[in-house]
Write a protein that holds these residues in place. Structure first.
Motif, PDB file in Angstrom:
ATOM      1  N   PRO A 125      -3.784   9.027   2.716  1.00 48.96           N
ATOM      2  CA  PRO A 125      -2.693   8.052   2.694  1.00 48.96           C
ATOM      3  C   PRO A 125      -2.059   7.912   4.080  1.00 48.96           C
ATOM      4  O   PRO A 125      -2.114   8.831   4.906  1.00 48.96           O
ATOM      5  CB  PRO A 125      -1.701   8.667   1.689  1.00 48.96           C
ATOM      6  CG  PRO A 125      -2.493   9.634   0.885  1.00 48.96           C
ATOM      7  CD  PRO A 125      -3.551  10.152   1.797  1.00 48.96           C
ATOM      8  N   SER A 126      -1.470   6.770   4.323  1.00 50.62           N
ATOM      9  CA  SER A 126      -0.844   6.495   5.613  1.00 50.62           C
ATOM     10  C   SER A 126       0.510   5.832   5.375  1.00 50.62           C
ATOM     11  O   SER A 126       0.707   5.130   4.386  1.00 50.62           O
ATOM     12  CB  SER A 126      -1.744   5.569   6.434  1.00 50.62           C
ATOM     13  OG  SER A 126      -1.053   5.070   7.561  1.00 50.62           O
ATOM     14  N   TYR A 127       1.438   6.068   6.318  1.00 49.94           N
ATOM     15  CA  TYR A 127       2.753   5.436   6.203  1.00 49.94           C
ATOM     16  C   TYR A 127       2.638   3.915   6.265  1.00 49.94           C
ATOM     17  O   TYR A 127       3.503   3.200   5.758  1.00 49.94           O
ATOM     18  CB  TYR A 127       3.688   5.934   7.303  1.00 49.94           C
ATOM     19  CG  TYR A 127       3.819   7.442   7.342  1.00 49.94           C
ATOM     20  CD1 TYR A 127       4.025   8.170   6.164  1.00 49.94           C
ATOM     21  CD2 TYR A 127       3.736   8.146   8.537  1.00 49.94           C
ATOM     22  CE1 TYR A 127       4.129   9.554   6.183  1.00 49.94           C
ATOM     23  CE2 TYR A 127       3.848   9.525   8.569  1.00 49.94           C
ATOM     24  CZ  TYR A 127       4.041  10.235   7.404  1.00 49.94           C
ATOM     25  OH  TYR A 127       4.137  11.599   7.427  1.00 49.94           O
ATOM     26  N   SER A 128       1.572   3.417   6.890  1.00 50.83           N
ATOM     27  CA  SER A 128       1.365   1.968   6.947  1.00 50.83           C
ATOM     28  C   SER A 128       0.989   1.396   5.585  1.00 50.83           C
ATOM     29  O   SER A 128       0.981   0.178   5.409  1.00 50.83           O
ATOM     30  CB  SER A 128       0.280   1.626   7.967  1.00 50.83           C
ATOM     31  OG  SER A 128      -0.956   2.218   7.605  1.00 50.83           O
ATOM     32  N   ASP A 129       0.692   2.272   4.605  1.00 47.16           N
ATOM     33  CA  ASP A 129       0.396   1.823   3.240  1.00 47.16           C
ATOM     34  C   ASP A 129       1.658   1.626   2.405  1.00 47.16           C
ATOM     35  O   ASP A 129       1.573   1.251   1.231  1.00 47.16           O
ATOM     36  CB  ASP A 129      -0.499   2.844   2.528  1.00 47.16           C
ATOM     37  CG  ASP A 129      -1.878   2.956   3.155  1.00 47.16           C
ATOM     38  OD1 ASP A 129      -2.362   1.942   3.689  1.00 47.16           O
ATOM     39  OD2 ASP A 129      -2.464   4.059   3.123  1.00 47.16           O
ATOM     40  N   THR A 169       0.992  -7.955   0.521  1.00 48.84           N
ATOM     41  CA  THR A 169       1.045  -7.068   1.681  1.00 48.84           C
ATOM     42  C   THR A 169      -0.074  -6.027   1.657  1.00 48.84           C
ATOM     43  O   THR A 169      -0.294  -5.336   2.653  1.00 48.84           O
ATOM     44  CB  THR A 169       2.390  -6.319   1.742  1.00 48.84           C
ATOM     45  OG1 THR A 169       2.487  -5.399   0.641  1.00 48.84           O
ATOM     46  CG2 THR A 169       3.564  -7.292   1.697  1.00 48.84           C
ATOM     47  N   ARG A 170      -0.746  -5.889   0.500  1.00 48.96           N
ATOM     48  CA  ARG A 170      -1.809  -4.889   0.302  1.00 48.96           C
ATOM     49  C   ARG A 170      -1.295  -3.452   0.432  1.00 48.96           C
ATOM     50  O   ARG A 170      -2.046  -2.534   0.737  1.00 48.96           O
ATOM     51  CB  ARG A 170      -2.958  -5.115   1.275  1.00 48.96           C
ATOM     52  CG  ARG A 170      -3.639  -6.475   1.106  1.00 48.96           C
ATOM     53  CD  ARG A 170      -4.847  -6.615   1.986  1.00 48.96           C
ATOM     54  NE  ARG A 170      -5.497  -7.903   1.769  1.00 48.96           N
ATOM     55  CZ  ARG A 170      -6.593  -8.307   2.411  1.00 48.96           C
ATOM     56  NH1 ARG A 170      -7.158  -7.509   3.308  1.00 48.96           N
ATOM     57  NH2 ARG A 170      -7.127  -9.496   2.163  1.00 48.96           N
ATOM     58  N   ALA A 171      -0.012  -3.273   0.212  1.00 48.75           N
ATOM     59  CA  ALA A 171       0.553  -1.925   0.210  1.00 48.75           C
ATOM     60  C   ALA A 171       0.051  -1.152  -1.000  1.00 48.75           C
ATOM     61  O   ALA A 171      -0.253  -1.730  -2.045  1.00 48.75           O
ATOM     62  CB  ALA A 171       2.074  -2.000   0.186  1.00 48.75           C
ATOM     63  N   LYS A 172      -0.040   0.160  -0.870  1.00 45.78           N
ATOM     64  CA  LYS A 172      -0.456   1.029  -1.965  1.00 45.78           C
ATOM     65  C   LYS A 172       0.726   1.763  -2.590  1.00 45.78           C
ATOM     66  O   LYS A 172       0.604   2.316  -3.690  1.00 45.78           O
ATOM     67  CB  LYS A 172      -1.483   2.039  -1.462  1.00 45.78           C
ATOM     68  CG  LYS A 172      -2.761   1.400  -0.929  1.00 45.78           C
ATOM     69  CD  LYS A 172      -3.721   2.459  -0.388  1.00 45.78           C
ATOM     70  CE  LYS A 172      -4.981   1.805   0.178  1.00 45.78           C
ATOM     71  NZ  LYS A 172      -5.898   2.809   0.772  1.00 45.78           N
ATOM     72  N   TYR A 173       1.841   1.773  -1.841  1.00 44.69           N
ATOM     73  CA  TYR A 173       3.036   2.468  -2.322  1.00 44.69           C
ATOM     74  C   TYR A 173       4.248   1.582  -2.049  1.00 44.69           C
ATOM     75  O   TYR A 173       4.299   0.850  -1.057  1.00 44.69           O
ATOM     76  CB  TYR A 173       3.208   3.819  -1.606  1.00 44.69           C
ATOM     77  CG  TYR A 173       1.969   4.677  -1.653  1.00 44.69           C
ATOM     78  CD1 TYR A 173       1.716   5.512  -2.736  1.00 44.69           C
ATOM     79  CD2 TYR A 173       1.030   4.628  -0.621  1.00 44.69           C
ATOM     80  CE1 TYR A 173       0.566   6.285  -2.789  1.00 44.69           C
ATOM     81  CE2 TYR A 173      -0.116   5.388  -0.665  1.00 44.69           C
ATOM     82  CZ  TYR A 173      -0.352   6.211  -1.754  1.00 44.69           C
ATOM     83  OH  TYR A 173      -1.498   6.964  -1.800  1.00 44.69           O
ATOM     84  N   TRP A 200       2.712  12.715  -1.827  1.00 42.15           N
ATOM     85  CA  TRP A 200       1.266  12.873  -1.776  1.00 42.15           C
ATOM     86  C   TRP A 200       0.842  14.322  -2.065  1.00 42.15           C
ATOM     87  O   TRP A 200      -0.164  14.553  -2.721  1.00 42.15           O
ATOM     88  CB  TRP A 200       0.756  12.415  -0.408  1.00 42.15           C
ATOM     89  CG  TRP A 200       0.988  10.952  -0.169  1.00 42.15           C
ATOM     90  CD1 TRP A 200       0.962   9.950  -1.111  1.00 42.15           C
ATOM     91  CD2 TRP A 200       1.330  10.323   1.062  1.00 42.15           C
ATOM     92  NE1 TRP A 200       1.248   8.736  -0.539  1.00 42.15           N
ATOM     93  CE2 TRP A 200       1.477   8.914   0.795  1.00 42.15           C
ATOM     94  CE3 TRP A 200       1.515  10.775   2.374  1.00 42.15           C
ATOM     95  CZ2 TRP A 200       1.800   8.001   1.791  1.00 42.15           C
ATOM     96  CZ3 TRP A 200       1.834   9.856   3.368  1.00 42.15           C
ATOM     97  CH2 TRP A 200       1.969   8.480   3.075  1.00 42.15           C
ATOM     98  N   ASN A 207       3.684   4.676  -6.731  1.00 42.19           N
ATOM     99  CA  ASN A 207       2.345   4.141  -6.539  1.00 42.19           C
ATOM    100  C   ASN A 207       2.363   2.703  -7.035  1.00 42.19           C
ATOM    101  O   ASN A 207       2.911   2.412  -8.110  1.00 42.19           O
ATOM    102  CB  ASN A 207       1.316   4.953  -7.325  1.00 42.19           C
ATOM    103  CG  ASN A 207       1.128   6.355  -6.775  1.00 42.19           C
ATOM    104  OD1 ASN A 207       1.751   6.739  -5.778  1.00 42.19           O
ATOM    105  ND2 ASN A 207       0.284   7.128  -7.443  1.00 42.19           N
TER     106      ASN A 207
END
Length: 420
Positions: A2-6, A117-121, A143, A211
Motif C-alpha cells: 500500500p502507498s499513501y498515494s492510494d 480518483t482510483r483511490a484504494k482507501y 495496514w 478500504n
C-alpha cells in the motif's frame, strides 16, 4: 505494498453550524477564521499535506461561498504534481434530488467522484477540529492490522463523554463495542475502559479510514428500508456488530472540537500563551493558509502581554492582554483589550464616520469581534456570566461571551455590559 498515494481524503464541510452562530451567519463552519489568519479548514488540509496525502476533497453545502474562495485561492499544486484540493458541492442529480442528509449520505452522493480518483482507501475527516496529526501513521496502523475500517480514538473526560461516540477495544485494538453520544449514566459506566480516573473513556475523534470496497458496500446497502446516513450513528455501530474488521487507532496528541462559541473562544486564547498545547510555531508540521502580501504590523507606544498579533495591523497607544489580533486590525489610542479575539479585516479602510477597526478609548473584554467590524470611540464591552445567551440586531451573547458579527457597526459610546 500500500502507498499513501492510494489514499483519498474527504473533508466534511458541515451543516449550518448553529452552535457557532453568529460566526456562521455568512460562512460555513470550516471557513470560520482562527488564530487571526487561518481558517478551520486549513487544519485538516495541512495535516493531509504534511502526511503525504495529496488527493483531497472538501464536501460543502451550507453558506459555502467564502469557503470555496479560500480553498481556491490557497491550495494550488503545480502542474507536475498529481495532487489536488477539490470542492465537491452538494448538487441535485437524476439519482439524488435532495441535499446531504448526514455525514455518510454526503460521502454516498460523491462515490462516483471518489471512484474516479482510483483511490484504494478513503480517509474521512471533519472540518472543524483543531489538532496536528500525521495520518500516515494511522494508515500504517490500518495496514499492519489488516483492518477494513480504522477509527481514530482519544481519551476524554467524564464531563465530555456524552458529546462523543464511546468505544471499547480488545487487546489487539479491535473495537468490540460502540455507542454514539450516550446520555444514560448506566451506559456511560459500561464504557469505562481506562484506569485513568480523569479520562476513563475512549472516544471517536470522527476520523475514519476505510478500504474503498468496504465503504462502497456500506454506503450502498440498506438496513431495512433506511439508508445509513451518518457515520457515528449508523456506519460504525453496524461495522462493530457485523463483518468489517474495525480497529481503533489511539491518538495521544492535542485535539479540540471547535463546536461551540465557548470552545472556539478558549482554543483561540490558548494560542496566545507562552507554551500552548497546540503550537502554530512548528517548522516541521506547519499549518498552511492563503498567502497574503501584507505589510509588517506597526505598533506604537503599546503595552502587550500574551498577545498573538498578525500581519498588516496598526496599533497605537493601546493596552492589550491575552488576546488574538487578526490581520489588518486597526486599534486606536487609549483602547484597552483583554481576553478577546479580534478577527481583523478583509481590507484597509480609513474612511467613513466610523472606520474599520477599534476606535479610541474603548474598553473591550471577553469578546469575539468578527471581520470588518467598525467600533466607534468610547465603546465598552464586558463579559456576561457563563451560561448567558441572547441575540440582538447588533451583537449576540453566547455562554457569556459577547460576539460582534461580521461587518457590524457599533456607534460611539455603545455599552454592552451586564450592568448596562
Amino acid at each position: 505494498m500500500p502507498s499513501y498515494s492510494d489514499i483519498m481524503a474527504v473533508i466534511l464541510g458541515g451543516g449550518q453550524g448553529q452552535r457557532l452562530y453568529p460566526l456562521t451567519l455568512e460562512r460555513a463552519k470550516p471557513a470560520v477564521p482562527i488564530a487571526g489568519k487561518y481558517r478551520l479548514i486549513d487544519i485538516p488540509i495541512s495535516n493531509c499535506i504534511n502526511s503525504n496525502i495529496y488527493q483531497i476533497a472538501v464536501l460543502t453545502q451550507f453558506n459555502s461561498v467564502s469557503l470555496h474562495r479560500h480553498i481556491t485561492n490557497t491550495y494550488k499544486f503545480d502542474k507536475f504534481h498529481t495532487g489536488f484540493v477539490q470542492i465537491w458541492a452538494a448538487e441535485q442529480t437524476m439519482e439524488h434530488k435532495e441535499w446531504y442528509q448526514g455525514t455518510a449520505d454526503a460521502v454516498r452522493k460523491q462515490l462516483f467522484e471518489i471512484r474516479t480518483t482510483r483511490a484504494k482507501y478513503v480517509l474521512i475527516l471533519a472540518g472543524d477540529h483543531l489538532y496536528r496529526m500525521n495520518y500516515s501513521k494511522m494508515a500504517d496502523f490500518h495496514w499492519e492490522k489488516n483492518a477494513e475500517v480504522t477509527v481514530a480514538v482519544q481519551p476524554v473526560f467524564r464531563s465530555e463523554a456524552s458529546r462523543f461516540g464511546l468505544l471499547k477495544l480488545d487487546q489487539s485494538s479491535e473495537i468490540v463495542d460502540f455507542t454514539e453520544k450516550p446520555k444514560d449514566p448506566h451506559i456511560l459506566d459500561n464504557f469505562v475502559t481506562r484506569d485513568d480516573p480523569e479520562q476513563p473513556f475512549l472516544a471517536s475523534m470522527g476520523i475514519y479510514l476505510f478500504n474503498l470496497d468496504v465503504l462502497v458496500d456500506l454506503l450502498t446497502m440498506q438496513s431495512g428500508k433506511k439508508e445509513f446516513n451518518d457515520f457515528g450513528y449508523d456506519i460504525i455501530p453496524y461495522c462493530v456488530s457485523n463483518e468489517p474488521a474495525v480497529f481503533g487507532y489511539e491518538f495521544s496528541g492535542y485535539w479540540h472540537d471547535i463546536g461551540t462559541i465557548r470552545s472556539f473562544y478558549e482554543a483561540n486564547l490558548e494560542l496566545t500563551l507562552p507554551r500552548p498545547r497546540f503550537d502554530i510555531h512548528d517548522q516541521y508540521f506547519p499549518i498552511y493558509t492563503r498567502g497574503r502580501f501584507l505589510p509588517a504590523t506597526r505598533i506604537s507606544n503599546c503595552v502587550l502581554n500574551d498577545v498573538l498579533i498578525n500581519e498588516g495591523c496598526i496599533i497605537s497607544e493601546a493596552n492589550i492582554n491575552h488576546s488574538v489580533v487578526g490581520i489588518r486590525s486597526m486599534i486606536r489610542s487609549g483602547t484597552r483589550i483583554k481576553d478577546s479575539v479580534l478577527m481583523g479585516a478583509d481590507f484597509f479602510d480609513y474612511t467613513g464616520e466610523i472606520p474599520v477597526g477599534i476606535g479610541k478609548n474603548c474598553d473591550i473584554e471577553g469578546a469575539i469581534i468578527d471581520k470588518n467590524a467598525r467600533i466607534g470611540q468610547d465603546v465598552c464591552i464586558k463579559p456576561f456570566p457563563i451560561g448567558t445567551d441572547y441575540d440582538t440586531d447588533a451583537y449576540s451573547v453566547k455562554d457569556g461571551i459577547v460576539v460582534i458579527p461580521k461587518n457590524t457597526i457599533l456607534p460611539s459610546g455603545t455599552k454592552i455590559c451586564p450592568e448596562a
